[in-house]
Enzyme design. Structure first.
Site, mmCIF file in Angstrom:
data_model
loop_
_atom_site.group_PDB
_atom_site.id
_atom_site.type_symbol
_atom_site.label_atom_id
_atom_site.label_comp_id
_atom_site.label_asym_id
_atom_site.label_seq_id
_atom_site.Cartn_x
_atom_site.Cartn_y
_atom_site.Cartn_z
ATOM 1 N N ARG A 1 -8.385 -11.001 11.056
ATOM 2 C CA ARG A 1 -8.659 -9.851 10.200
ATOM 3 C C ARG A 1 -9.699 -10.271 9.172
ATOM 4 O O ARG A 1 -9.561 -11.283 8.496
ATOM 5 C CB ARG A 1 -7.391 -9.413 9.484
ATOM 6 C CG ARG A 1 -7.626 -8.294 8.480
ATOM 7 C CD ARG A 1 -6.567 -8.302 7.403
ATOM 8 N NE ARG A 1 -6.729 -7.198 6.453
ATOM 9 C CZ ARG A 1 -6.208 -7.204 5.239
ATOM 10 N NH1 ARG A 1 -5.507 -8.233 4.813
ATOM 11 N NH2 ARG A 1 -6.373 -6.171 4.434
ATOM 12 N N HIS B 1 -8.215 -1.553 4.978
ATOM 13 C CA HIS B 1 -6.954 -1.387 5.720
ATOM 14 C C HIS B 1 -7.186 -0.615 7.011
ATOM 15 O O HIS B 1 -6.270 0.017 7.537
ATOM 16 C CB HIS B 1 -5.894 -0.668 4.870
ATOM 17 C CG HIS B 1 -5.450 -1.438 3.672
ATOM 18 N ND1 HIS B 1 -5.257 -0.847 2.437
ATOM 19 C CD2 HIS B 1 -5.153 -2.752 3.497
ATOM 20 C CE1 HIS B 1 -4.866 -1.759 1.571
ATOM 21 N NE2 HIS B 1 -4.796 -2.925 2.188
ATOM 22 N N GLU C 1 -0.665 -4.626 12.202
ATOM 23 C CA GLU C 1 -2.069 -5.002 12.227
ATOM 24 C C GLU C 1 -2.316 -6.130 13.216
ATOM 25 O O GLU C 1 -3.367 -6.192 13.870
ATOM 26 C CB GLU C 1 -2.518 -5.415 10.826
ATOM 27 C CG GLU C 1 -2.528 -4.269 9.826
ATOM 28 C CD GLU C 1 -2.758 -4.750 8.400
ATOM 29 O OE1 GLU C 1 -3.852 -4.507 7.881
ATOM 30 O OE2 GLU C 1 -1.841 -5.361 7.827
ATOM 31 N N ASN D 1 -4.049 -12.975 9.760
ATOM 32 C CA ASN D 1 -4.233 -11.810 8.901
ATOM 33 C C ASN D 1 -4.083 -12.268 7.457
ATOM 34 O O ASN D 1 -2.974 -12.380 6.935
ATOM 35 C CB ASN D 1 -3.203 -10.731 9.236
ATOM 36 C CG ASN D 1 -3.383 -9.461 8.425
ATOM 37 O OD1 ASN D 1 -4.088 -9.438 7.419
ATOM 38 N ND2 ASN D 1 -2.731 -8.392 8.848
ATOM 39 N N ARG E 1 -4.561 -4.892 -9.023
ATOM 40 C CA ARG E 1 -5.828 -4.179 -9.136
ATOM 41 C C ARG E 1 -5.630 -2.834 -9.818
ATOM 42 O O ARG E 1 -4.639 -2.154 -9.579
ATOM 43 C CB ARG E 1 -6.443 -3.980 -7.751
ATOM 44 C CG ARG E 1 -7.132 -5.215 -7.216
ATOM 45 C CD ARG E 1 -7.567 -5.048 -5.777
ATOM 46 N NE ARG E 1 -6.608 -5.642 -4.868
ATOM 47 C CZ ARG E 1 -6.662 -5.526 -3.561
ATOM 48 N NH1 ARG E 1 -7.609 -4.803 -2.987
ATOM 49 N NH2 ARG E 1 -5.761 -6.106 -2.792
#
Length: 399
Positions: free
Chosen positions: A84, A173, A379, A9, A234
């Site tokens: 991922r 996500h 995840e 991931n 960001r």
């Protein structure tokens, strides 16, 4: 012999890995290389009760991958490796076996996820080199959002931009939001089909999604992961006129704007101190005005987005905080929920402060109209399950 599944991931500043027992989903070994691309880059490795932390001499994703693969060389090769992948564009709406064509398609999506898809490809190529005979599966962040309604994913641009240039909202996500939607149903005892929730996945990258009947109906990130919430580095949503102004009046190039909005803005840009919420909270406690403002902007914009996502639902039953910040920052949860009084969302301060690390907790006050939860995301488990399911389906389809 134990059969295993390996999951990579890769995020913009971290690389998680997990080796699981394919039958029981028990974690055999796991770890994370974090604070990558900085002088503080480290590799955490956990096996049973043994934890080690090693400073990385090189801070790149490639160097972290090399160190991880050396650590895993003592274990049997996995039966499948799940990766991922952040951006799958319009092409991928489900987990996919990786081949040369899929690799090229992921590479073609780099302009849409410049911080992530290159790291994802490095992980895939390193794994292909180390385990050439093992099937490898790409699980796309965008897949969970692929069936959003048209009114949610379209931008108000000429329609041919979506047809010809693939310009639309994709969302990200998705693996985390998908997992949390299922885990929330399990914890609350609600049927997935009867559940309406807003999920706030908060980390160095951050997004909010509205999920109804087990499906994403809207989300805050857009065509790229730069849209939406204030994040670590960001900017999140901006007036597009700002970028035009910077180009016309201050000579910014497209490359400079890309660096500005993806690597120098967000919490880092606001505070001029750090992109790490943990460090900002320490600075706030010490009286730092820039840290205080950065956190206030982060939480205010988060509350705005939660409220806007609520309108996509027939009702708002549950609000979930997850991700590194969402799970571990009582301050962020408290400040955010203070702005949500209009939705009659209230949290119990004792429950909020007492939420244990790595454990699910219900933190709403008795008079809250909405159930509020802190739920750790997983995840890696979601990626492992999707990779194993795809492998099983491929096996069943063989003559």
């Amino acid at each position: 012999m134990t059969q295993t599944v390996l999951v990579f991931n890769a995020g913009s500043s971290s690389l998680k890995f997990t080796l699981l027992d394919s039958a029981s989903s028990m974690v055999l070994v796991e770890g994370i290389a974090e604070r990558l691309e900085t002088e503080q880059a480290v590799l955490h490795f956990k096996e049973a009760n043994l934890k080690t932390t090693t400073a990385l001499a090189e801070s790149s994703h490639k160097a972290a991958l090399a160190a991880i693969l050396v650590s895993l060389s003592a274990y049997p090769a996995p039966v499948v490796i799940g990766h991922r992948v952040v951006h799958g564009g319009k092409r991928f709406s489900q987990a996919t076996l990786i081949n040369a064509d899929v690799l090229k398609a992921i590479e073609d999506c780099i302009p849409l996820a410049p911080l992530h898809n290159p790291a994802n490809l490095e992980g895939i190529n390193a794994a292909l080199s180390s385990y050439p005979a093992v099937p490898q599966v790409a699980v796309f962040d965008t897949a969970f959002h692929a069936k959003m309604p048209e009114y949610a994913y379209l931008y108000a641009l000429p329609r041919h931009f979506e047809r010809d240039y693939n310009i639309r909202k994709y969302g990200f996500h998705g693996t985390s939001h998908h997992y949390i939607s299922r885990e929330t149903a399990r914890l609350t005892g609600n049927a997935i089909s009867a559940q309406n929730l807003v999920i706030a996945h908060l980390g160095n990258g951050a997004s909010v999604s509205a999920v109804s009947n087990g499906r994403s109906v809207d989300t805050s990130m857009g065509m790229t992961p730069s849209d939406g919430l204030v994040m670590g580095t960001r900017s999140g949503s901006l007036d597009p006129g700002i970028l035009i102004h910077l180009m016309q009046e201050h000579g910014y190039s497209a490359e400079q704007l890309d660096i500005l909005i993806n690597k120098r803005s967000g919490l880092l840009g606001l505070s001029e101190l750090t992109a790490d919420m943990r460090e900002l909270e320490e600075a706030l406690t010490a009286g730092s005005a820039p840290a205080t403002v950065a956190i206030e902007v982060f939480c205010y914009r988060l509350a705005q987005t939660i409220a806007s996502m609520a309108i996509a639902l027939p009702s708002l039953d549950v609000l979930v905080f997850t991700g590194g910040i969402g799970e571990n920052s009582p301050l962020v949860r408290a400040l955010t929920c203070r702005w949500l009084g209009l939705l009659n969302i209230k949290i119990d301060s004792d429950h909020n402060e007492g939420a244990a690390r790595n454990e699910a907790a219900q933190i709403d006050a008795a008079n809250s109209a909405v159930s509020v939860w802190v739920i750790p995301t997983n995840e890696e488990l979601m990626i492992a399950n999707e990779a194993l399911a795809l492998l099983a389906n491929v096996g069943e389809s063989q003559p």
